[in-house]
Design a protein around this motif. Sequence first.
Motif, PDB file in Angstrom:
ATOM      1  N   ASN A 128       1.010  -1.188   0.225  1.00  0.00           N
ATOM      2  CA  ASN A 128       0.345   0.153  -0.027  1.00  0.00           C
ATOM      3  C   ASN A 128       0.469   1.272  -0.005  1.00  0.00           C
ATOM      4  O   ASN A 128       1.632   1.273   0.537  1.00  0.00           O
ATOM      5  N   THR A 129       1.320   2.179  -1.062  1.00  0.00           N
ATOM      6  CA  THR A 129       1.760   2.949  -1.193  1.00  0.00           C
ATOM      7  C   THR A 129       0.566   4.239  -1.137  1.00  0.00           C
ATOM      8  O   THR A 129       0.909   5.744  -1.442  1.00  0.00           O
ATOM      9  N   SER A 130      -0.931   4.328  -0.686  1.00  0.00           N
ATOM     10  CA  SER A 130      -1.416   5.100  -0.576  1.00  0.00           C
ATOM     11  C   SER A 130      -0.997   6.866  -0.156  1.00  0.00           C
ATOM     12  O   SER A 130       0.276   6.348   1.173  1.00  0.00           O
ATOM     13  N   LYS A 131      -1.496   8.256  -0.248  1.00  0.00           N
ATOM     14  CA  LYS A 131      -1.129   8.649  -0.049  1.00  0.00           C
ATOM     15  C   LYS A 131      -1.167   8.935   1.331  1.00  0.00           C
ATOM     16  O   LYS A 131      -0.506  10.205   2.165  1.00  0.00           O
ATOM     17  N   GLN A 132      -2.385   8.947   2.189  1.00  0.00           N
ATOM     18  CA  GLN A 132      -3.029   8.669   3.123  1.00  0.00           C
ATOM     19  C   GLN A 132      -1.473   8.258   4.014  1.00  0.00           C
ATOM     20  O   GLN A 132      -1.814   8.243   5.137  1.00  0.00           O
ATOM     21  N   ARG A 133      -0.879   7.238   4.267  1.00  0.00           N
ATOM     22  CA  ARG A 133      -0.242   6.778   4.797  1.00  0.00           C
ATOM     23  C   ARG A 133       1.612   7.490   4.507  1.00  0.00           C
ATOM     24  O   ARG A 133       1.537   7.992   3.326  1.00  0.00           O
ATOM     25  N   SER A 134       2.264   7.467   5.486  1.00  0.00           N
ATOM     26  CA  SER A 134       3.850   7.962   5.769  1.00  0.00           C
ATOM     27  C   SER A 134       4.795   6.298   5.082  1.00  0.00           C
ATOM     28  O   SER A 134       5.937   7.215   5.023  1.00  0.00           O
ATOM     29  N   SER A 135       4.084   5.591   4.864  1.00  0.00           N
ATOM     30  CA  SER A 135       5.292   4.624   5.232  1.00  0.00           C
ATOM     31  C   SER A 135       4.588   3.909   4.876  1.00  0.00           C
ATOM     32  O   SER A 135       3.117   3.362   3.870  1.00  0.00           O
ATOM     33  N   ILE A 136       5.168   2.589   3.575  1.00  0.00           N
ATOM     34  CA  ILE A 136       4.937   1.415   3.159  1.00  0.00           C
ATOM     35  C   ILE A 136       4.010   0.764   4.324  1.00  0.00           C
ATOM     36  O   ILE A 136       4.181   0.498   5.586  1.00  0.00           O
ATOM     37  N   GLN A 137       2.638  -0.379   3.704  1.00  0.00           N
ATOM     38  CA  GLN A 137       2.385  -1.355   4.730  1.00  0.00           C
ATOM     39  C   GLN A 137       1.968  -2.144   3.697  1.00  0.00           C
ATOM     40  O   GLN A 137       1.894  -2.037   2.406  1.00  0.00           O
ATOM     41  N   HIS A 138       2.150  -3.780   4.042  1.00  0.00           N
ATOM     42  CA  HIS A 138       2.029  -4.913   3.281  1.00  0.00           C
ATOM     43  C   HIS A 138       0.612  -5.480   3.685  1.00  0.00           C
ATOM     44  O   HIS A 138       1.166  -5.815   5.390  1.00  0.00           O
ATOM     45  N   THR A 139       0.567  -6.050   2.750  1.00  0.00           N
ATOM     46  CA  THR A 139      -0.759  -7.133   3.367  1.00  0.00           C
ATOM     47  C   THR A 139      -0.725  -9.073   2.703  1.00  0.00           C
ATOM     48  O   THR A 139      -0.705  -8.475   1.553  1.00  0.00           O
ATOM     49  N   ILE A 140      -0.333  -9.376   3.362  1.00  0.00           N
ATOM     50  CA  ILE A 140      -0.656 -10.719   2.500  1.00  0.00           C
ATOM     51  C   ILE A 140      -2.193 -11.065   2.240  1.00  0.00           C
ATOM     52  O   ILE A 140      -2.986 -11.210   3.055  1.00  0.00           O
ATOM     53  N   CYS A 186       1.536  -9.724   8.760  1.00  0.00           N
ATOM     54  CA  CYS A 186       2.666 -10.059   8.035  1.00  0.00           C
ATOM     55  C   CYS A 186       3.969 -10.814   7.930  1.00  0.00           C
ATOM     56  O   CYS A 186       4.320 -11.526   6.821  1.00  0.00           O
ATOM     57  N   GLU A 187       4.937 -10.297   8.648  1.00  0.00           N
ATOM     58  CA  GLU A 187       5.994 -10.300   8.843  1.00  0.00           C
ATOM     59  C   GLU A 187       6.315 -12.070   9.373  1.00  0.00           C
ATOM     60  O   GLU A 187       6.969 -12.579   8.881  1.00  0.00           O
ATOM     61  N   LYS A 188       5.118 -12.224  10.219  1.00  0.00           N
ATOM     62  CA  LYS A 188       5.212 -13.667  11.366  1.00  0.00           C
ATOM     63  C   LYS A 188       5.297 -14.740  10.207  1.00  0.00           C
ATOM     64  O   LYS A 188       5.271 -16.031   9.728  1.00  0.00           O
ATOM     65  N   PHE A 189       4.045 -13.808   8.714  1.00  0.00           N
ATOM     66  CA  PHE A 189       3.732 -15.471   7.482  1.00  0.00           C
ATOM     67  C   PHE A 189       4.732 -15.297   6.739  1.00  0.00           C
ATOM     68  O   PHE A 189       5.259 -16.625   6.794  1.00  0.00           O
ATOM     69  N   ILE A 190       5.463 -14.353   6.761  1.00  0.00           N
ATOM     70  CA  ILE A 190       6.789 -14.113   5.430  1.00  0.00           C
ATOM     71  C   ILE A 190       7.978 -14.830   6.429  1.00  0.00           C
ATOM     72  O   ILE A 190       8.822 -16.372   5.620  1.00  0.00           O
TER      73      ILE A 190
END
Length: 231
Positions: A128-140, A186-190
Amino acid sequence: MTKRKFIRLSKEQKSLLIALLIGDGTISSNYVFKLSHSTLQREYLEWKVNLLNTYGIKNNGVKEYISKCGYNTGKEVLYSQMSLIPTIKALRRSVYVPKKTITRKLLEWLNPLGLAIWYMDDGCINVNTSKQRSSIQHTIKIATCVDETTIKTIISYFDEVWGIHFRPFKEGKGTYSIASSSELDCEKFIKIVKPYIEQVPSFLYKIRKDLTKEEFIKLQESGSEVRDIIF
């Protein structure tokens, strides 16, 4: 007439077969267990066949044909088939009721390798690189495409067995898939599936590294391959 000897499969062999079935594998009404992939996924199918050989499950290797129906009509398709064994018959009868159905009993057979196969078959990582977020969010995300009752079963399984929280999202009329609830999930799954995905270099894009939003966008704009940057 010589009576055919019945060979009982080990727990590890059954776990592998179930993992292959939950994802892209199919068992036909005449009990043929088939794994099919596009030519772009040759490396992945070869890896699966190598697993079958390692676990002592007979198969016919990697074969190919030109599809005459469905989405891949006219395209070359790679496949492998497994020999007819009692376990495959039992799987067909218990899983196809009448279509492929994921139950808690089936999920309990999955080990880390099984999760990795399911994820490589049906999953992806969303950035997720939306303008509403200040950083990257990963989703599995795993495209389960099941009904509401089954999706609750799958979510409970991940929560209770692996300590990973997923949420449902709607795919279509009455069908749902799952997405990890947080960056930590996400990190746990990866962490669980990474050792196996690393064995298939062409699938490394499914475990991309946690970049900052600015770094990720810069890589996209430069045309660099994000798939080579992993957790």
